[in-house]
Design an enzyme around this catalytic site. Structure first.
Site, short mmCIF file in Angstrom:
data_model
loop_
_atom_site.label_atom_id
_atom_site.label_comp_id
_atom_site.label_asym_id
_atom_site.label_seq_id
_atom_site.Cartn_x
_atom_site.Cartn_y
_atom_site.Cartn_z
N SER A 465 0.26 3.17 -2.49
CA SER A 465 0.17 2.34 -1.28
C SER A 465 -0.42 0.96 -1.56
CB SER A 465 -0.65 3.10 -0.22
OG SER A 465 -0.47 2.55 1.05
N ASP A 476 5.12 -9.55 -9.72
CA ASP A 476 6.17 -10.46 -9.25
C ASP A 476 5.78 -11.93 -9.45
OD1 ASP A 476 7.69 -8.31 -8.55
OD2 ASP A 476 7.24 -8.40 -6.41
N LYS A 490 4.59 5.26 -2.87
CA LYS A 490 4.42 5.23 -1.41
C LYS A 490 4.62 3.80 -0.92
CE LYS A 490 1.08 6.01 2.30
NZ LYS A 490 1.05 4.61 2.78
#
Length: 705
Positions: A465, A476, A490
């Site tokens: 999460s 990224d 998740k």
């Protein structure tokens, strides 16, 4: 819509008739507010979940399956006839919830209690006989998909092998037959006693867990106790005495103290002391708590800040008839620092130079929502604590920072965003798509990064999460290197709904729902849902991806993607990764500690695939000897402590001092994966420093021309 009276009556008859000479556990019945809470939850979930699931016959069947599995996951208690009877009414739960009628799950649970009593008594009787450990037979350790016993005799045979397996483990651990009998009799008696301590709230919580998990893997129901525990985990604080308690031999026992808490500061308590009674206030009657459930004793000891609690204590070194003493303590706010962000500085040698790597371990993305809502400027949160630690690491002149979020299951979404902001400053961190299909971009808003140097994130299968949001954003943006195992997977967002507030109920009766309301996506448009975050450099792990992680759920959302957000990468790790990878590969090939981990993982995988254990003593001793030989050979080339063999004992069956010693040894054990991750970060610092020098030199040449 009919009430299955025949079904209920048949179960009651079974409960009352089987082994009538054994006292039956209490027959539990649903409370009115529980039935109302189930109906309120059903109405909310059917309308407002990210993926609404109607409460119909199909969902009813899934709830029944999960409820039964939660009670008897290894299929050793119920008989096939019980399951057939349950399943003949699997399509009636939905109608019963709408009628506010919870008798079906409660009657199933009542039979479960009775089966536990019956099987534990049978297991205890088995201990009066001797087992033949020369026979060639196996016991299946993985029974979650095995057929249910068809008859009582088949169940008896299953339990004979189970008890024999327990006995053999203890025997191989060095226990005498007399000690084995005593240990197992106490173990089975403890399980037996628990069957008499269940309450209506336990049944309802188990049923609602089955219901909410049938909607999606991360929707939950919180009763009063579960709700309080969730709040504590997010605030990292509670009001109490600051003692960690454990149930041992029917006593509530002091295991350790929270530094600076009332219990430690008083000097009146010691590790191993047993709480036999609890009194409220300076002169309130002391209530005996011998044999009382641990969670109930804990609730009695917690209370309002500044209030007094009195404990009747049987000292650790006293016998059962020893002299008691009464200890008065004033409750205070307890900060759970063990669950907060913490730092360490590791020195790593790279070539002739030594690099300092600052390691920040973050167990959860905590945030004191209530204090923040009230405008408390000093409210506690993960990102605030990490920001403070980063400032300290700057003063210590570390070369790189490694954020360790292994086994960090998540927490506050805002904290994941703010933590990312400490390293990127401002910009999109995560995208969130609601049930209406609209995508919102959530951004960090810091004027500048708090840390601009090299950074890395250490993840494993337990990183979920918010941990995945943070790791994915760092990846990224090209801001740092991600090291470890693929994460949990998740990719959904939950919010907590107070059912009492929803219906304007003046007193807390109905509990809370943690409901999935959205799915999050990376800034590059992908999602961590199902697939998790793929590390840049992989490290081995002990988790079984088929049984742990989002892929293990049968109703998980699929992987998908949206359009990328408008973000600008701040770095380019891709140019460094080939060198980092080659250095890592060469290093671990010659690292004996790392190679031992690979051996252990291979052994564990083989055991999982085997799924059965031999009940033949000679074969088991041969296996144990091979393991001991391997450990001895390791000890000859390593200064690591020998963890010892399997003693067959459960945690609360050892002495408290032995149990604590094992825990301390685990804490002190060399963290091979963390050390390797830190070395990768040291390599990253060296390579980035080289890139920076080259860029500076090139800039100087250009300016000179």
């Amino acid at each position: 819509m009919r009430i299955p009276y025949v079904f209920l009556g048949a179960l009651l008859a079974i409960v009352q008739s089987a082994n009538a000479e054994v006292a039956s556990p209490p027959v539990l019945a649903p409370l009115k507010q529980q039935a109302q809470a189930a109906q309120l939850s059903a109405n909310f979930l059917a309308r407002f979940s990210y993926r609404p699931v109607p409460l119909d016959d199909a969902l009813s069947a899934r709830i029944m399956n999960r409820f039964i599995k939660s009670l008897d996951p290894d299929r050793v208690l119920f008989l096939q006839a019980d399951i057939d009877r349950f399943m003949s009414h699997r399509s009636e739960i939905d109608d019963a919830i709408e009628r506010e009628d919870l008798r079906i799950p409660f009657e199933i649970f009542n039979l479960y209690e009775r089966r536990v009593v019956d099987r534990m008594n049978y297991a205890r009787n088995l201990l009066k006989q001797d087992f033949d450990f020369g026979a060639q037979e196996d016991y299946s350790a993985l029974r979650d998909k095995a057929p249910w016993p068809q008859s009582e005799s088949e169940s008896n045979e299953l339990w004979r092998k189970r008890a024999k397996s327990d006995w053999l483990r203890l025997k191989l651990g060095g226990k005498t037959d007399a000690a084995v009998r005593e240990t197992l009799d106490k173990r089975y008696a403890s399980a037996l006693e628990r069957a008499y301590k269940y309450k209506s709230d336990d049944v309802f919580q188990s049923f609602m867990d089955a219901y909410t998990a049938s909607i999606d893997p991360h929707t939950d129901y919180f009763g009063a106790t579960a709700s309080a525990d969730f709040d504590i985990s997010m605030k990292l604080s509670l009001v109490g005495i600051g003692a960690v308690l454990q149930e041992r031999d029917d006593y509530t026992t002091v295991r350790e103290f929270v530094p600076g808490g009332p219990a430690q500061l008083s000097g009146k308590l010691s590790v191993g002391d047993r709480v036999t009674g609890v009194g409220q206030g300076r002169d309130g009657a002391i209530k005996d708590v011998m044999g009382t459930r641990l969670d109930e004793v804990v609730q009695m000891i917690r209370g309002k800040k500044g209030s007094v609690v009195r404990l009747d204590i049987l000292p650790a070194d006293a016998g059962a008839d020893g002299t008691h003493r009464v200890v008065s303590l004033v409750r205070d706010k307890i900060n759970l620092e063990k669950q907060a962000a913490r730092k360490a500085v590791l020195s790593v040698k790279v070539g002739e130079a030594t690099r300092k790597i600052g390691v920040i371990t973050l167990p959860a993305f905590y945030e004191d929502f209530e204090a923040r809502r009230k405008g408390d400027k000093d409210y506690r949160s993960a990102s605030r604590d990490v920001a403070k630690i980063l400032g300290e690491l700057k003063q210590e002149k570390v070369d790189s920072v490694l954020i360790d979020v292994r086994n960090n299951g998540g927490g506050s979404l805002n904290e994941a965003i703010d933590l990312t902001g400490l390293f990127i400053g401002n910009g999109p961190v995560v995208q969130q798509r609601g049930s209406d299909g609209k995508v919102a971009v959530k951004s960090a808003d810091f004027p500048a990064p708090v840390w601009t140097g090299p950074v890395g994130v250490l993840i494993n299968r337990g990183s979920a999460s918010a941990s995945e949001i943070f790791a994915a954003a760092i990846q990224d943006y090209g801001r740092g290197v991600i090291v470890g195992e693929p994460s949990f997977g998740k990719g959904t967002v939950q919010t907590v709904v107070n059912l009492d507030q929803m219906v304007r109920n003046s007193k807390p009766e109905f509990g809370e729902l943690k409901v999935t309301i959205a799915q999050f996506f990376r800034v590059n448009g992908g999602t961590t849902q199902l697939r998790g975050v793929t590390p840049d450099i992989s490290l081995p792990g002990f988790a079984d991806p088929t049984s742990f992680g989002e892929m293990s759920y049968d109703n998980a959302l699929p992987w998908t993607q949206v359009e990328p957000a408008n973000y600008a990468p701040t770095g380019n790790m891709m140019t460094l990764l080939p060198t980092l990878q080659s250095r890592h590969d060469a290093r671990v090939q010659r690292d004996p500690d790392f190679q031992r981990i690979l051996e252990d993982i291979a052994d564990l995988k083989a055991q999982r695939q085997k799924g059965v254990v031999s009940l033949n003593e000679a074969e088991r001793r041969k296996e144990a000897t091979a393991r001991e030989d391997r450990l001895k050979s390791r000890a000859q080339v390593s200064d690591a402590e020998d963890p010892g063999g399997d003693d067959g004992l459960q945690a609360n069956e050892r002495s408290l001092s032995a149990d604590i010693a094992i825990e301390n040894a685990r804490k002190k054990a060399k963290d091979v994966l963390l050390d390797e991750a830190a070395t990768i970060l040291a390599d990253e610092a060296v390579l980035q420093e080289g890139v920076l020098k080259a860029a500076t030199k090139q800039s100087g040449n250009t300016d000179g021309k």
